[in-house]
Design an enzyme around this catalytic site. Structure first.
Site, PDB file in Angstrom:
ATOM      1  N   ALA A   1       0.814  -1.221   0.000  1.00 30.99           N
ATOM      2  CA  ALA A   1       0.000   0.000   0.000  1.00 30.99           C
ATOM      3  C   ALA A   1       0.846   1.269   0.000  1.00 30.99           C
ATOM      4  O   ALA A   1       0.614   2.186  -0.801  1.00 30.99           O
ATOM      5  CB  ALA A   1      -0.949  -0.009   1.201  1.00 30.99           C
TER       6      ALA A   1
ATOM      7  N   GLY B   1      -3.695   1.962  -0.908  1.00 32.88           N
ATOM      8  CA  GLY B   1      -2.726   2.867  -1.520  1.00 32.88           C
ATOM      9  C   GLY B   1      -3.392   3.972  -2.321  1.00 32.88           C
ATOM     10  O   GLY B   1      -2.955   5.129  -2.295  1.00 32.88           O
TER      11      GLY B   1
ATOM     12  N   ALA C   1      -6.408  -5.510  -1.236  1.00 34.94           N
ATOM     13  CA  ALA C   1      -6.587  -4.626  -0.078  1.00 34.94           C
ATOM     14  C   ALA C   1      -5.490  -3.567  -0.025  1.00 34.94           C
ATOM     15  O   ALA C   1      -5.746  -2.384   0.237  1.00 34.94           O
ATOM     16  CB  ALA C   1      -6.610  -5.438   1.214  1.00 34.94           C
ATOM     17  N   ASP C   2      -4.262  -3.977  -0.273  1.00 38.61           N
ATOM     18  CA  ASP C   2      -3.150  -3.022  -0.287  1.00 38.61           C
ATOM     19  C   ASP C   2      -3.331  -1.981  -1.381  1.00 38.61           C
ATOM     20  O   ASP C   2      -3.109  -0.781  -1.169  1.00 38.61           O
ATOM     21  CB  ASP C   2      -1.836  -3.766  -0.510  1.00 38.61           C
ATOM     22  CG  ASP C   2      -1.249  -4.329   0.758  1.00 38.61           C
ATOM     23  OD1 ASP C   2      -0.418  -3.653   1.375  1.00 38.61           O
ATOM     24  OD2 ASP C   2      -1.625  -5.455   1.146  1.00 38.61           O
ATOM     25  N   MET C   3      -3.689  -2.445  -2.569  1.00 32.51           N
ATOM     26  CA  MET C   3      -3.836  -1.525  -3.692  1.00 32.51           C
ATOM     27  C   MET C   3      -4.937  -0.504  -3.410  1.00 32.51           C
ATOM     28  O   MET C   3      -4.784   0.695  -3.697  1.00 32.51           O
ATOM     29  CB  MET C   3      -4.158  -2.298  -4.973  1.00 32.51           C
ATOM     30  CG  MET C   3      -3.060  -3.235  -5.437  1.00 32.51           C
ATOM     31  SD  MET C   3      -1.559  -2.353  -5.907  1.00 32.51           S
ATOM     32  CE  MET C   3      -0.642  -3.658  -6.720  1.00 32.51           C
TER      33      MET C   3
END
Length: 379
Positions: A3, A155, A150-152
């Protein structure tokens, strides 16, 4: 793991000077996500950044960090909540060094709450957020995505929040501020009106393959030559056009399929009819029907198909950028701005390669001092 890197990349693509701080010796864990022996994840998502090393557990490292912070507008961190405080680098300290600072704190579960200090990789968030529970085939196991969704998502939220905070600070004469971005909340927010549905109806979404609770037909259907066609009848007009184009207009006289709501209730039967119609034809034959009738359907593509697609070639979807171990292909800058387009100048680089540049330029350290700090393991 991803992220913060994505948020920094998005800003760097449009000209921000982004300095990636890593632990001496080991570096960022993303460096170890390799394909074909190459750190492709790193080379793509660490592009356009500078790379320095700094041991924040060493007193001399903390002192150096204290000298660096006033020279920057934004600090992005993705430690487990409480780590910065244990290092003596909490928000109060950083803000005293740089009152106009924007501090972005990325974590799995958020900075507050009884579960905040749990480790939180994206896979855990995708499982806990409701995403996995509603994805998969009926009766099958929950499915988590094969990429860091989820990270993307977090971010993207983080980069947007940074711009909001900078706008507030610089245009409205505001102060710096701390931004709390939880992977869980970021992903939960894009799953649709789950809490509204549950509060209003008590209904919990279950796994139903590619079917939609909003419209029908929807899904991916196998062709006679073992290819796949994705179909979206998201509006009643388009769904009706699709059925007529495939000779299924009699279904529209059946009360079970006459309206969007009825088709959704009987989606399994709609799927059977669509699957039979598409499955009796090759991909080329299906695409001819799609083109002739202006249907909302498209072949399922791999990256190899996309590479050959004339539309995406015309839009320069990907570019080849030089890296230390050869050229690496990556997605071009997104989005495309007419007056201030971004650019990719270099791929993710080597551990500590910009120590001399950053510590020398920003802090005025001599080459001898930089070498001493390196020998001591501080940088």
């Amino acid at each position: 793991m991803v992220a913060g890197g994505l948020a920094g990349m998005l800003l760097a693509d449009f000209g921000a000077e982004v300095v990636k701080v890593e632990q001496p010796g080991s570096g960022d864990p993303l460096r170890h996500w390799t394909a074909g022996g190459r750190p492709l994840w790193w080379q793509v998502y660490a592009r356009n950044k500078r790379f320095i090393t700094l041991d924040l557990k060493a007193a001399e490292g903390v002192a150096l960090f204290g000298r660096l912070v006033p020279r920057f507008d934004v600090v992005i961190e993705s430690f487990v909540p409480g780590t910065l405080e244990r290092l003596g680098l909490g928000w109060g300290v950083l803000r005293s060094w740089q009152p106009r600072l924007i501090l972005v704190r990325l974590s799995g579960w958020g900075q507050t709450g009884p579960g905040s200090e749990r480790p939180g990789f994206g896979t855990l968030v995708e499982a806990a957020s409701g995403f996995a529970a509603m994805n998969g085939e009926p009766g099958g196991p929950p499915i988590v995505p094969a990429f860091p969704l989820a990270d993307m998502t977090a971010g993207l939220y983080a980069s947007n929040a940074i711009m909001l905070a900078l706008y507030h600070r610089d245009t409205h004469h505001g102060s710096g501020q701390c931004i709390d971005v939880a992977l869980f909340e970021s992903l939960f927010s894009i799953l649709g009106p789950l809490p509204a549905e549950y509060a209003a109806t008590g209904r919990i979404r279950t796994r139903d393959g590619s079917r939609s609770g909003n419209s029908s037909p929807r899904g991916c259907y196998r062709t006679s030559d073992d290819r796949w066609l994705a179909v979206s009848g998201s509006t009643p007009k388009m769904a009706e056009r699709f059925l007529r184009a495939y000779g299924l207009e009699a279904m529209l006289d059946d009360p079970r399929f006459a309206t969007n709501e009825a088709r959704v209730r009987h989606a399994i039967f709609v799927d059977e009819a669509i699957s039979a119609a598409i499955g009796a034809r090759t991909l080329a034959e299906n695409e001819a029907i799609v083109a002739a009738h202006g249907l909302t359907a498209v072949r399922v593509q791999t990256v190899a198909d996309i590479e050959q697609d004339s539309h995406w070639r015309a839009r320069q979807l990907t570019v080849d950028i030089e890296a230390a171990d050869g050229r690496v292909r990556m997605h071009d800058v997104v989005p495309k701005l007419s007056e201030t387009p971004g650019r990719i100048d270099w791929a993710g680089g080597e551990l500590g390669q910009d120590n001399d540049l950053v510590y020398g330029r920003e802090l005025g350290l001599s080459a001898d001092e930089i070498r001493r700090l390196g020998r001591a393991g501080v940088i």
